[in-house]
Design an enzyme around this catalytic site. Structure first.
Site, mmCIF file in Angstrom:
data_model
loop_
_atom_site.group_PDB
_atom_site.id
_atom_site.type_symbol
_atom_site.label_atom_id
_atom_site.label_comp_id
_atom_site.label_asym_id
_atom_site.label_seq_id
_atom_site.Cartn_x
_atom_site.Cartn_y
_atom_site.Cartn_z
ATOM 1 N N ASP A 31 -20.037 14.860 32.532
ATOM 2 C CA ASP A 31 -19.045 15.890 32.859
ATOM 3 C C ASP A 31 -17.662 15.243 32.831
ATOM 4 O OD1 ASP A 31 -19.220 18.790 34.786
ATOM 5 O OD2 ASP A 31 -17.319 17.789 34.356
ATOM 6 N N ILE A 52 -18.141 15.456 26.328
ATOM 7 C CA ILE A 52 -19.168 15.437 25.267
ATOM 8 C C ILE A 52 -18.541 15.460 23.868
ATOM 9 C CG2 ILE A 52 -21.072 16.400 26.628
ATOM 10 C CD1 ILE A 52 -20.419 19.122 25.227
ATOM 11 N N PHE A 73 -24.233 23.043 30.079
ATOM 12 C CA PHE A 73 -23.368 23.989 30.794
ATOM 13 C C PHE A 73 -21.885 23.748 30.498
ATOM 14 C CE2 PHE A 73 -27.039 23.342 33.658
ATOM 15 C CZ PHE A 73 -27.398 24.644 33.973
ATOM 16 N N SER A 77 -14.708 28.726 30.672
ATOM 17 C CA SER A 77 -15.471 29.969 30.860
ATOM 18 C C SER A 77 -14.668 31.141 31.403
ATOM 19 C CB SER A 77 -16.650 29.689 31.787
ATOM 20 O OG SER A 77 -16.171 29.331 33.057
ATOM 21 N N TYR A 141 -13.530 33.703 24.475
ATOM 22 C CA TYR A 141 -14.595 33.044 25.230
ATOM 23 C C TYR A 141 -15.969 33.474 24.708
ATOM 24 C CZ TYR A 141 -17.920 32.182 28.938
ATOM 25 O OH TYR A 141 -19.039 31.803 29.627
ATOM 26 N N ASP A 284 -11.199 42.449 29.192
ATOM 27 C CA ASP A 284 -12.257 42.933 30.094
ATOM 28 C C ASP A 284 -12.941 44.186 29.547
ATOM 29 O OD1 ASP A 284 -12.046 41.083 32.119
ATOM 30 O OD2 ASP A 284 -10.953 42.390 33.504
HETATM 31 N N1 UFG Z 1 -11.187 41.105 38.970
HETATM 32 C C1 UFG Z 1 -10.261 41.755 39.753
HETATM 33 N N2 UFG Z 1 -9.455 41.012 40.548
HETATM 34 C C2 UFG Z 1 -9.521 39.643 40.601
HETATM 35 C C3 UFG Z 1 -10.473 38.990 39.801
HETATM 36 C C4 UFG Z 1 -11.294 39.752 38.989
HETATM 37 O O1 UFG Z 1 -10.157 42.979 39.729
HETATM 38 O O2 UFG Z 1 -8.734 39.039 41.335
HETATM 39 C C5 UFG Z 1 -12.072 41.900 38.121
HETATM 40 C C6 UFG Z 1 -11.986 41.591 36.652
HETATM 41 O O3 UFG Z 1 -10.869 42.191 36.037
HETATM 42 C C7 UFG Z 1 -13.325 42.142 36.181
HETATM 43 C C8 UFG Z 1 -14.267 41.858 37.370
HETATM 44 O O4 UFG Z 1 -13.412 41.651 38.489
HETATM 45 O O5 UFG Z 1 -13.220 43.535 36.025
HETATM 46 C C9 UFG Z 1 -15.108 40.638 37.190
HETATM 47 O O6 UFG Z 1 -14.235 39.576 36.794
HETATM 48 P P1 UFG Z 1 -14.663 38.050 36.921
HETATM 49 O O7 UFG Z 1 -13.488 37.233 36.477
HETATM 50 O O8 UFG Z 1 -15.232 37.787 38.271
HETATM 51 O O9 UFG Z 1 -15.853 37.931 35.891
HETATM 52 P P2 UFG Z 1 -15.907 38.331 34.342
HETATM 53 O O10 UFG Z 1 -16.732 39.573 34.252
HETATM 54 O O11 UFG Z 1 -14.587 38.371 33.704
HETATM 55 O O12 UFG Z 1 -16.598 37.080 33.709
HETATM 56 C C10 UFG Z 1 -17.789 36.529 34.211
HETATM 57 C C11 UFG Z 1 -17.839 35.081 33.793
HETATM 58 C C12 UFG Z 1 -17.920 34.976 32.317
HETATM 59 C C13 UFG Z 1 -19.041 35.833 31.803
HETATM 60 C C14 UFG Z 1 -18.925 37.236 32.287
HETATM 61 C C15 UFG Z 1 -20.093 38.037 31.844
HETATM 62 O O13 UFG Z 1 -16.681 34.389 34.221
HETATM 63 O O14 UFG Z 1 -18.161 33.648 31.976
HETATM 64 O O15 UFG Z 1 -18.881 37.221 33.691
HETATM 65 O O16 UFG Z 1 -20.134 39.259 32.488
HETATM 66 F F1 UFG Z 1 -18.979 35.883 30.465
#
Ligand code: UFG
Length: 328
Positions: A31, A52, A73, A77, A141, A284
């Protein structure tokens, strides 16, 4: 014989490494610590602070250990960051994985478990996602992870390596006693941000309230990190017993809106917090919900922590025990 875990200092990787060590395996971790934490790596594992993408260092590691499999992993992300810095994602995710695969090919490593993502599917509307849903990434991503999956597929065809590609939905939660958890800097994921809003009175914004969903906020499918890493153990063991290569969705099958996450966090902590509604976050999709029947049927995956409450409770335990996160 050892297992190499690339990205074993990260959120999911560190949980997996501890689970592997607990079952008595000999574990080697690589890592670069771009986003991971040295403190999160189980002391029973042999740790290499290498990238890596550094082929010379990687070859030295492969020379030094009799590796029977790799679990990969290591990657950037964050969906939002990938929209702003797409080339960083292709460099750190795709190019580095190419190097890893070349070294694995040269050392004839027979098995790979790969950390993929639901982000490969893009925006499927209201459809629940199966592994047969055609991938159409809508952010760099997801595009980078799909490219990695395709490289792995074609390399496996050519070499006879077998692999399992694990398409995660939204991973959350922590080791149940709160000793390992999620610590991204900056944090972008909704559950840790909402937990901190509640416990530390930090500001909290929901990105987008005009999505075509019941409450107008995005819907996601949450899976507990413990269930997720347990699925990787099953995948590894199946490959070692001769299972064919496969792709698996890993989710709960239940969708929760961002508004529902806020309410669930408030319920667990008992501390309400103010919510601001902001614009949509670029990249999103409105709704991502998994059908994860395939891994349940083929590998016997049985999640132990399916309720959203259990996921949030463990996250809260971690945050209460580590208000500043890891020490490094
Ligand atoms: N969100 C908010 N406020 C915040 C943070 C996030 O409203 O402060 C929302 C985002 O806009 C989204 C939801 O919460 O609608 C989930 O967002 P996350 O960032 O928690 O997660 P993501 O769905 O964007 O992404 C995660 C992983 C990715 C993966 C994805 C698959 O980080 O690696 O899930 O669903 F690809």
């Amino acid at each position: 014989m050892s297992i190499l875990v690339c990205g074993g200092a990260g959120y999911i990787g560190s949980h997996f490494v501890r689970m592997l060590c607990d079952q008595g395996d000999d574990v080697v971790v690589a890592d670069a610590l771009f986003t991971g934490h040295r403190e999160a790596v189980d002391p029973r594992a042999t740790f290499y602070p290498i990238n890596i993408a550094d082929e010379v260092a990687l070859r030295e590691l492969f020379e030094a250990h009799d590796l029977q499999a790799v679990v990969h992993f290591a990657a950037y992300s964050q969906v939002g960051e990938s929209m702003k810095k797409p080339l960083d994602y292709f460099e750190n995710n795709v190019a580095a994985t190419l190097t890893l695969l070349q070294v694995m090919r040269d050392f004839q490593i027979p098995h790979l478990v790969f950390s993929s993502t639901a982000a490969v599917y893009g925006d499927p509307g209201n459809e629940d996602l199966t592994e047969k849903t055609p991938p159409r990434p809508m952010n760099p991503y997801g595009e980078s992870k799909l490219a990695m999956e395709r490289m792995i597929h074609w390399m496996a065809e050519a070499t006879g390596m077998t692999y399992m590609s694990m398409r995660y939905f939204n991973v959350a939660g922590a080791w149940p006693d709160g000793t390992l958890g999620e610590d991204h800097r900056p944090e972008t994921h909704i559950i840790p941000i909402a937990v901190n809003a509640s416990l530390k009175s930090r500001p909290f914004t929901i990105f987008g309230s005009d999505y075509p969903t019941p409450d107008g906020t995005c819907v996601r499918d949450y899976v507990h990190v413990m269930d997720l890493v347990a699925a990787h153990l099953l995948a590894l063991s199946a490959l070692q017993k001769g299972a064919a290569s496969s792709i698996y969705n890993l989710g709960s099958g239940s969708g929760y809106s961002n508004g529902a996450i806020v309410r669930a966090v408030e319920e667990v902590t008992g501390v309400p917090f103010p919510v601001t509604y902001g614009p949509r976050r670029p990249g999103d999709p409105a709704r991502l919900v998994a059908v994860s029947q395939k891994i349940r049927q083929e590998l016997g995956w049985t999640p132990q922590y399916e309720s959203l409450r259990a996921i949030i409770e463990s996250a809260v335990r971690w945050h209460r025990a580590h208000p500043e996160g890891y020490s490094d």
